[in-house]
Scaffold this active site. Structure first.
Site, PDB file in Angstrom:
ATOM      1  N   SER A   1     -11.054 -31.127 -31.516  1.00 13.78           N
ATOM      2  CA  SER A   1     -11.271 -32.443 -30.928  1.00 13.78           C
ATOM      3  C   SER A   1     -10.324 -32.633 -29.762  1.00 13.78           C
ATOM      4  O   SER A   1      -9.201 -32.111 -29.766  1.00 13.78           O
ATOM      5  CB  SER A   1     -11.012 -33.539 -31.965  1.00 13.78           C
TER       6      SER A   1
ATOM      7  N   TYR B   1      -5.618 -36.525 -38.408  1.00 13.46           N
ATOM      8  CA  TYR B   1      -6.809 -35.942 -37.779  1.00 13.46           C
ATOM      9  C   TYR B   1      -6.410 -35.012 -36.638  1.00 13.46           C
ATOM     10  O   TYR B   1      -6.865 -33.862 -36.562  1.00 13.46           O
ATOM     11  CB  TYR B   1      -7.706 -37.064 -37.266  1.00 13.46           C
TER      12      TYR B   1
END
Length: 255
Positions: free
Chosen positions: A146, A161
């Protein structure tokens, strides 16, 4: 190096979410003749997705339920897919969860929840598929990172995350180095903001516009944008590409 088989299967984790990147990728790969194995924590959704893909594209597809963070469950899921589908050639680890919790509020449960699915789950599924790829002498592995990992959050999710998605990059680079001699490539796709439910639900037009403003293109990503990148990286033509991170983020993060 073994030749790329005409009848080939891609295993996709987390591919049963209705508006997810994994599901869009399953359809795009099937359009190009890939047979599809779906692994999702929801066994019913996995089976329904596989049936839909098979019906629409005329390929073989099987869906199985598994918690990818559980090593035994992950291995059993791949065993089941391998027994019912043509030669495994690719694995793409989409299964992941978001984490918008501020860093100072991250407790042990939240840290473990995110890392176990996003990083550990990617490892267990990848390792099991890689065993088969090494035996056959040809394979493609793709991890999903990401832009959050590269920028340190700043989209929707925060520290656990970002840490887990940065871990995926290190994992794939190490796999690329170890398995390259066996004809197996390993790469990463790093999406920017994409209009899926992992961003906290359906996005308003105002929120899409605000997120797009960070990049250089006047929109945020679609699941098909990411699917197309995955399709390239698992293709026969990408056989000399390994250990790379392909940023599909509208120019949000530039080195």
């Amino acid at each position: 190096m073994s030749s790329f088989p005409a009848e080939r299967t891609a295993v996709l984790t987390g591919a049963a979410s209705p508006r997810g990147i994994g599901r869009a990728t399953a359809h795009l790969l099937a359009e190009h003749g890939w047979h599809i194995g779906v692994v999702d924590v929801d066994p019913t959704a996995a089976a329904e997705t596989a049936a839909e893909v098979s019906e629409q594209h005329g390929v073989r597809a099987v869906g199985v339920g598994a918690d990818v963070a559980d090593r035994a469950a992950a291995r059993a899921a791949v065993d089941q897919l391998e027994a019912q589908l043509p030669q495994l050639v690719a694995v793409v680890a989409f299964a992941g969860v978001s984490s918008p919790v501020p860093y100072l509020e991250v407790d042990a449960d939240e840290w473990h929840r995110v890392l176990s699915i996003n990083l550990t789950g990617t490892h267990w599924i990848t390792q099991r598929v890689a065993e088969s790829l090494v035996v056959s002498g040809v394979g493609r592995i793709v991890g999903i990172s990401s832009v959050s990992a590269q920028r340190g959050g700043g989209t929707y999710s925060r520290t656990p995350y970002s840490a887990s998605k940065a871990g995926v990059v290190g994992l794939m680079r190490s796999i690329a180095r170890e398995l390259g001699p066996h004809g197996v490539t390993a790469n990463v796709v790093s999406p920017g903001p994409v209009d899926t439910d992992i961003m906290g639900g359906a996005l308003s037009e105002e929120r899409k516009t605000a997120m797009a403003a960070d990049g250089v293109l006047p929109r945020i990503g679609t699941p098909r944008d990411i699917a197309a990148a995955v399709h390239y990286l698992i293709s026969e033509d990408a056989g000399f590409v390994t250990g790379q991170t392909l940023n599909v983020d509208g120019g949000l993060y530039m080195h």
